[in-house]
Design an enzyme around this catalytic site. Sequence first.
Site, PDB file in Angstrom:
ATOM      1  N   ASN A 220       0.853  -1.194   0.000  1.00 17.49           N
ATOM      2  CA  ASN A 220       0.000   0.000   0.000  1.00 17.49           C
ATOM      3  C   ASN A 220       0.887   1.241   0.000  1.00 17.49           C
ATOM      4  OD1 ASN A 220       0.566   0.874   2.808  1.00 17.49           O
ATOM      5  ND2 ASN A 220      -0.387  -1.096   3.285  1.00 17.49           N
TER       6      ASN A 220
ATOM      7  N   ASP B 164      -4.554  -6.096   5.096  1.00 19.92           N
ATOM      8  CA  ASP B 164      -5.573  -6.932   5.735  1.00 19.92           C
ATOM      9  C   ASP B 164      -5.529  -8.366   5.224  1.00 19.92           C
ATOM     10  OD1 ASP B 164      -6.823  -5.119   7.527  1.00 19.92           O
ATOM     11  OD2 ASP B 164      -7.605  -4.033   5.792  1.00 19.92           O
TER      12      ASP B 164
ATOM     13  N   LYS C  34       8.971 -17.785  -9.321  1.00 17.10           N
ATOM     14  CA  LYS C  34       8.277 -16.704 -10.034  1.00 17.10           C
ATOM     15  C   LYS C  34       7.156 -17.295 -10.905  1.00 17.10           C
ATOM     16  CE  LYS C  34       8.966 -13.027 -13.306  1.00 17.10           C
ATOM     17  NZ  LYS C  34       9.723 -12.607 -14.464  1.00 17.10           N
TER      18      LYS C  34
ATOM     19  N   PRO D  33      -3.355 -11.631  10.439  1.00 19.10           N
ATOM     20  CA  PRO D  33      -3.679 -11.410  11.862  1.00 19.10           C
ATOM     21  C   PRO D  33      -3.835  -9.919  12.112  1.00 19.10           C
ATOM     22  CG  PRO D  33      -1.351 -11.959  11.574  1.00 19.10           C
ATOM     23  CD  PRO D  33      -2.009 -12.149  10.234  1.00 19.10           C
ATOM     24  N   ASP D  34      -4.706  -9.538  13.015  1.00 15.89           N
ATOM     25  CA  ASP D  34      -4.841  -8.130  13.381  1.00 15.89           C
ATOM     26  C   ASP D  34      -3.883  -7.864  14.545  1.00 15.89           C
ATOM     27  OD1 ASP D  34      -5.692  -5.650  14.577  1.00 15.89           O
ATOM     28  OD2 ASP D  34      -7.382  -5.760  13.192  1.00 15.89           O
ATOM     29  N   ILE D  35      -2.811  -7.148  14.248  1.00 14.12           N
ATOM     30  CA  ILE D  35      -1.744  -6.962  15.249  1.00 14.12           C
ATOM     31  C   ILE D  35      -2.259  -6.127  16.423  1.00 14.12           C
ATOM     32  CG2 ILE D  35       0.621  -6.143  15.583  1.00 14.12           C
ATOM     33  CD1 ILE D  35       0.932  -6.477  12.477  1.00 14.12           C
TER      34      ILE D  35
ATOM     35  N   PHE E 133      -4.471   3.550  15.036  1.00 14.61           N
ATOM     36  CA  PHE E 133      -4.791   4.546  14.017  1.00 14.61           C
ATOM     37  C   PHE E 133      -5.987   4.015  13.233  1.00 14.61           C
ATOM     38  CE2 PHE E 133      -1.964   8.188  13.066  1.00 14.61           C
ATOM     39  CZ  PHE E 133      -1.115   8.081  14.165  1.00 14.61           C
TER      40      PHE E 133
ATOM     41  N   LYS F  48     -13.831   1.054  15.243  1.00 17.88           N
ATOM     42  CA  LYS F  48     -12.544   0.336  15.336  1.00 17.88           C
ATOM     43  C   LYS F  48     -12.007   0.374  16.764  1.00 17.88           C
ATOM     44  CE  LYS F  48     -10.923   0.469  10.615  1.00 17.88           C
ATOM     45  NZ  LYS F  48     -10.283   1.255   9.579  1.00 17.88           N
TER      46      LYS F  48
ATOM     47  N   LYS G  30     -11.297  -3.178  18.256  1.00 19.28           N
ATOM     48  CA  LYS G  30      -9.894  -3.575  18.461  1.00 19.28           C
ATOM     49  C   LYS G  30      -9.446  -3.389  19.912  1.00 19.28           C
ATOM     50  CE  LYS G  30      -8.794  -2.838  13.648  1.00 19.28           C
ATOM     51  NZ  LYS G  30      -7.715  -3.241  12.757  1.00 19.28           N
TER      52      LYS G  30
HETATM   53  O1  PMT Z   1       2.929   6.150   6.501  1.00 20.40           O
HETATM   54  P1  PMT Z   1       2.436   7.515   6.041  1.00 20.40           P
HETATM   55  O2  PMT Z   1       2.610   7.717   4.557  1.00 20.40           O
HETATM   56  O3  PMT Z   1       3.004   8.628   6.869  1.00 20.40           O
HETATM   57  O4  PMT Z   1       0.867   7.530   6.267  1.00 20.40           O
HETATM   58  C1  PMT Z   1       0.353   7.486   7.559  1.00 20.40           C
HETATM   59  C2  PMT Z   1      -0.839   6.538   7.686  1.00 20.40           C
HETATM   60  C3  PMT Z   1      -2.001   7.049   6.853  1.00 20.40           C
HETATM   61  C4  PMT Z   1      -0.454   5.141   7.218  1.00 20.40           C
HETATM   62  C5  PMT Z   1      -1.205   6.491   9.222  1.00 20.40           C
HETATM   63  O5  PMT Z   1      -1.526   7.776   9.656  1.00 20.40           O
HETATM   64  C6  PMT Z   1      -2.363   5.538   9.465  1.00 20.40           C
HETATM   65  O6  PMT Z   1      -3.516   5.871   9.336  1.00 20.40           O
HETATM   66  N1  PMT Z   1      -2.035   4.291   9.849  1.00 20.40           N
HETATM   67  C7  PMT Z   1      -2.991   3.192  10.014  1.00 20.40           C
HETATM   68  C8  PMT Z   1      -3.273   2.581   8.664  1.00 20.40           C
HETATM   69  C9  PMT Z   1      -4.262   1.439   8.730  1.00 20.40           C
HETATM   70  O7  PMT Z   1      -3.910   0.326   8.350  1.00 20.40           O
HETATM   71  O8  PMT Z   1      -5.422   1.717   9.256  1.00 20.40           O
HETATM   72  P2  PMT Z   1      -6.672   0.713   9.417  1.00 20.40           P
HETATM   73  O9  PMT Z   1      -7.830   1.553   9.698  1.00 20.40           O
HETATM   74  O10 PMT Z   1      -6.738  -0.244   8.249  1.00 20.40           O
HETATM   75  O11 PMT Z   1      -6.287  -0.155  10.680  1.00 20.40           O
HETATM   76  C10 PMT Z   1      -6.687   0.223  11.996  1.00 20.40           C
HETATM   77  C11 PMT Z   1      -5.597  -0.065  12.975  1.00 20.40           C
HETATM   78  O12 PMT Z   1      -5.348  -1.475  13.027  1.00 20.40           O
HETATM   79  C12 PMT Z   1      -4.261   0.580  12.659  1.00 20.40           C
HETATM   80  O13 PMT Z   1      -3.682   0.993  13.873  1.00 20.40           O
HETATM   81  C13 PMT Z   1      -3.454  -0.549  12.029  1.00 20.40           C
HETATM   82  O14 PMT Z   1      -2.037  -0.391  12.276  1.00 20.40           O
HETATM   83  C14 PMT Z   1      -4.008  -1.761  12.775  1.00 20.40           C
HETATM   84  N2  PMT Z   1      -3.975  -3.020  12.019  1.00 20.40           N
HETATM   85  C15 PMT Z   1      -4.695  -3.167  10.878  1.00 20.40           C
HETATM   86  C16 PMT Z   1      -4.712  -4.394  10.234  1.00 20.40           C
HETATM   87  C17 PMT Z   1      -3.957  -5.460  10.769  1.00 20.40           C
HETATM   88  N3  PMT Z   1      -3.928  -6.640  10.166  1.00 20.40           N
HETATM   89  N4  PMT Z   1      -3.241  -5.277  11.887  1.00 20.40           N
HETATM   90  C18 PMT Z   1      -3.243  -4.081  12.512  1.00 20.40           C
HETATM   91  O15 PMT Z   1      -2.558  -3.907  13.526  1.00 20.40           O
END
Ligand code: PMT
Length: 401
Positions: free
Chosen positions: A210, A278, A288, A306-308, A326, A340, A344
């Site tokens: 991403n 995700d 390849k 996994p959701d960390i 975030f 969320k 979470k």
């Molecule tokens: O890296 P930059 O270019 O500076 O951009 C910053 C950012 C936009 C990436 C950052 O500000 C941000 O929003 N980070 C979270 C991105 C994200 O994956 O968001 P989410 O809404 O999909 O996930 C929610 C939360 O779960 C996040 O804290 C994420 O780290 C966490 N997560 C999500 C999926 C997963 N499998 N494991 C996780 O821990």
Amino acid sequence: MSQQKSVLLIIGGGIAAYKSLELIRLLSKGGVKTRAILTEAGSQFVTPLSVSALTGEKVFGDLFSLTDEAEMGHIELSRSADLVVVAPATADLMAKMANGHANDLASTTLMATDTEVLIAPAMNVRMWDHPATQRNLATLKQDGVRVVGPDEGDMACGEFGPGRLSEPAVIADQIFSYFTQKAGPLAGKSFLVTAGPTHEPIDPVRYIANRSSGKQGYAIAAELSKLGADVTLISGPTRLDAPAGVTRVEVESATDMLLATERALPVDGAVFAAAVADWRVANQADQKIKKQSGGDLPDLALAENPDILATISNHAEKRPSLVVGFAAETQTVIENAQKKLAKKACDWIVANDVSPETGTFGGDQNRVHLISKTGVEDWPLQSKADVAKNLAQRIADHFGE
Ligand code: PMT
């Protein structure tokens, strides 16, 4: 610095070893006490007498000296300082450190220490560029070793390029800032921060990723560290340098990130700024994938990662006392982020709009909403550095309450 700090300086064998004398002088001027180990090769360039004259201490050099062991064993020596500094760190010393060798006092001490280590590499430009040195450097960084330099310029061997020992004043500054960082409102607190994207392999050469640059997460790690916290930054692939004073662990996929995150526990606080994929490719190919001549497309199956954040928030034994997630949203930002927060089980969530026109992914600015169970705060559009500074301060206030 409130109480006198001390450095164990390991002087490797290189033409730049003479600069270590100036480093000792600068450290002493800044109130930092130095004890030194002079490697055998190092003693070809500077004498134990000059090192000892500047440190005001005995200089250690031989692992098998019974007198030295009786006075201060190498294990004790390795733990006698607040920071271990290797300057100059030669290609040989770096190789020993990266591969866990322990066959002289310097390498044994480096293996036995539980203190943080800063290296200042210095060597010929071709030795620096050699894949073996670069591999060792990557391993050392992954092991949490801090690195200053090398500088680029004319070298004693007549060549030009990266490989010159950083100036003693620069190395001394890194050491002083390491010590002062550890004196802020978050001193004694440990944090983990996730940052950057994850890469989910399709085959050995392709991956799903991403647009995260890691800027927001790196800025948060840097600000927490400036407030004195001990910070482990678990980073997906980015182009960014590790912030000063932060231990970076580099990972690639979500699975790796989860493992590294669990390994970093226990911590007092955790901030999850990484854009974790995700899904991963369930049927990842070992070779390849060949393009089919008839236009057939590869059959990629996805599996949920996994959701960390949720895993750490729900950790039975080692949940950090403050977990900050975030939320990257493109619509109904606050409502989705609140969902969320509940799903979470984190304490706070920082919501940001990542619609392409905002430039949040990859850009330098961010408009966030800090959401907790008790309310929503709308922060103005500001630089990611300022978002990080304000968030780190809020975290410090929380721990200060
Ligand atoms: O890296 P930059 O270019 O500076 O951009 C910053 C950012 C936009 C990436 C950052 O500000 C941000 O929003 N980070 C979270 C991105 C994200 O994956 O968001 P989410 O809404 O999909 O996930 C929610 C939360 O779960 C996040 O804290 C994420 O780290 C966490 N997560 C999500 C999926 C997963 N499998 N494991 C996780 O821990």
